[in-house]
Write an enzyme that holds these catalytic residues in place. Structure first.
Site, short mmCIF file in Angstrom:
data_model
loop_
_atom_site.label_atom_id
_atom_site.label_comp_id
_atom_site.label_asym_id
_atom_site.label_seq_id
_atom_site.Cartn_x
_atom_site.Cartn_y
_atom_site.Cartn_z
N CYS A 38 -39.63 39.92 10.02
CA CYS A 38 -40.70 38.92 10.11
C CYS A 38 -41.90 39.46 10.89
O CYS A 38 -43.00 38.94 10.74
CB CYS A 38 -40.18 37.63 10.75
SG CYS A 38 -39.61 37.81 12.45
N GLY A 48 -29.22 30.43 8.00
CA GLY A 48 -28.92 31.85 8.23
C GLY A 48 -28.79 32.18 9.71
O GLY A 48 -28.59 31.30 10.55
N MET A 60 -31.03 33.27 11.90
CA MET A 60 -32.09 32.71 12.75
C MET A 60 -31.82 31.24 13.03
O MET A 60 -32.06 30.75 14.13
CB MET A 60 -33.44 32.89 12.08
CG MET A 60 -33.82 34.31 11.78
SD MET A 60 -34.46 35.19 13.22
CE MET A 60 -36.20 34.83 13.07
N SER A 61 -31.31 30.52 12.03
CA SER A 61 -31.00 29.10 12.21
C SER A 61 -29.86 28.91 13.19
O SER A 61 -29.86 27.97 14.00
CB SER A 61 -30.65 28.46 10.86
OG SER A 61 -31.76 28.51 9.99
#
Length: 428
Positions: free
Chosen positions: A50, A191, A193-194
């Site tokens: 990102c 995912g 990050m979640s």
């Protein structure tokens, strides 16, 4: 052969440019194949996160190789080279080697010392091998970088309490509302990050959390990891309804197009209802036009820099310790890299001596006659190979171990002269 890296990061390009350059994992194979089709690129690895896109190459004509990578990036992003170039950085040789070490150690991250980048470097190495982009040189480089990243995390405290992008987003949300407990919070995506989002939200006192995901099974698997809080599960068709009934929404999906925009939200949002959107995906999940809606505030990864800056100073001294470790790893790689120029001389020497061994062995066996048993032939074969290997061992070790460039080249010239290798075919 030389090494170079061409790329851009949170330091050189805003998110609206980074998302155009992003190469999602399903596109990696095609991108590697495309880059290898250029005449001056021999090896390639793609690191896409990102906060960065970096393309590492090995080339015998490095200037042309860099031009080919730049051309590829312009075609991929559909940006004119002249406007793209202002966001790109290019590092060659030892600078490129040092850079990938710093990246793997988390020293070049938006969040200093963040741990997720090491896993991303490992994945870059794995995909590069899988799709035949990584060969001898980049294989060694990425292995060394992964080792460097592991050492920094085990031998320093830089990763202790280091925030991730997810935790920085939660921290920013807490700055905006102070107490997260009464707020209805939705997370789009299930995912890694979640998972970090849920972990940090709960640690900050959030209790009303919902997860929206394409797959129910994956969302439920995530919710089970945090049984202390009742997490509601919703599927993608319910997304807009869930968002409209939330106060805070975090987005972290792999979508390459915005999944929330002004048109979708203004149809369902109460004009008096305040909504905060924290988008930690690149490409962005939330279109910038949502900020035109009254009572809607949207934040992306570039908005996290102020939060990250507060945590930077405490880890700056730890980073200095880490740099010393990286210097050692760079030096180790450099010794290996410089030793590659000895390969041709060593191969020629071994080839010449092996030819002599085989010729003399055949002469000896022909004199012994056909009655000489096959088993005896194997013993003599092993004996002559052993003698050759022992004779060559010390010269090869000494040649490889010469760290001074001129001393090593003098040794190579001496070997070539003494064994008359100049007349021999050079092998690489």
């Amino acid at each position: 052969m030389n090494i170079a890296v061409v790329g851009l990061s949170h330091k050189t390009a805003p998110v609206e440019v980074r998302e155009k350059l992003s190469i999602p994992e399903p596109q990696t194979e095609g991108a590697i194949a495309h880059l290898l089709s250029y005449p001056h690129i021999d090896e390639v690895a793609i690191l896409s996160t990102c906060n960065r896109l970096e393309i590492y190459i090995v080339s015998s004509e490095i200037t042309y190789g860099i031009q080919e990578v730049t051309q590829f990036l312009a075609e991929h992003s559909k940006l004119p080279i002249i406007s793209l170039r202002q966001h790109l950085f290019t590092l060659m040789h030892s600078d490129a080697v040092t850079h990938v070490m710093r990246v793997a150690a988390g020293l070049d991250s938006l969040v200093l010392g963040e741990g997720q980048i090491l896993a991303q470097v490992k994945n870059t190495h794995k995909l590069g091998q899988q799709f035949n982009g990584i060969k001898t040189t980049l294989n060694r480089l990425f292995k060394q970088a992964i080792t460097a990243g592991k050492r920094v995390r085990t031998e320093t405290s830089i990763g202790t309490g280091a925030v991730s992008i997810s935790s920085a987003a939660v921290e920013l949300a807490q700055i905006k509302v102070e107490n997260l407990a009464p707020y209805r919070i939705a997370i789009l995506g299930a995912g890694k990050m979640s998972r970090l989002l849920v972990q940090h939200l709960i640690s900050k006192g959030a209790t009303r959390i919902a997860i929206v995901n394409r797959s129910r099974e994956r969302a439920e698997e995530l919710a089970k990891q945090f049984s202390e809080v009742p997490i509601k599960i919703h599927l993608l068709p319910e997304m807009i309804s869930v968002v409209s009934h939330s106060d805070i929404v975090f987005t972290s999906t792999s979508s390459t197009e915005p999944i929330l925009d002004r048109a979708k939200l203004e149809m369902v949002l109460d004009p008096n209802h305040s909504l905060m959107l924290f988008d930690i995906s690149v490409p962005r999940n939330v279109d910038a036009d949502v900020n035109d809606l009254p009572n809607v505030q949207a934040f992306n990864v570039d908005d996290l820099k102020a939060v990250v800056a507060q945590n930077y100073e405490s880890r700056r001294k730890m980073a200095q310790e880490a740099e010393k470790i990286l210097d050692e790893e760079v030096a180790d790689f450099d010794v290996w890299w410089r030793s590659l120029e000895t390969v041709s001389t060593i191969s020629s020497l071994r080839n010449k001596v092996e030819n002599i061994r085989e010729q003399e062995l055949q002469k000896a066996l022909s004199r012994l006659g056909s009655e000489f048993g096959e088993k005896h032939q194997e013993v003599i074969e092993a004996l002559t190979r052993g003698i050759v290997n022992k004779i060559l061992h010390d010269p090869m070790v000494q040649l490889r171990s010469q760290q001074d460039v001129e001393a090593r080249r003098n040794c190579m010239r001496t070997l070539q002269m003494l064994f008359n290798l100049d007349a021999e075919e050079q092998f690489s």
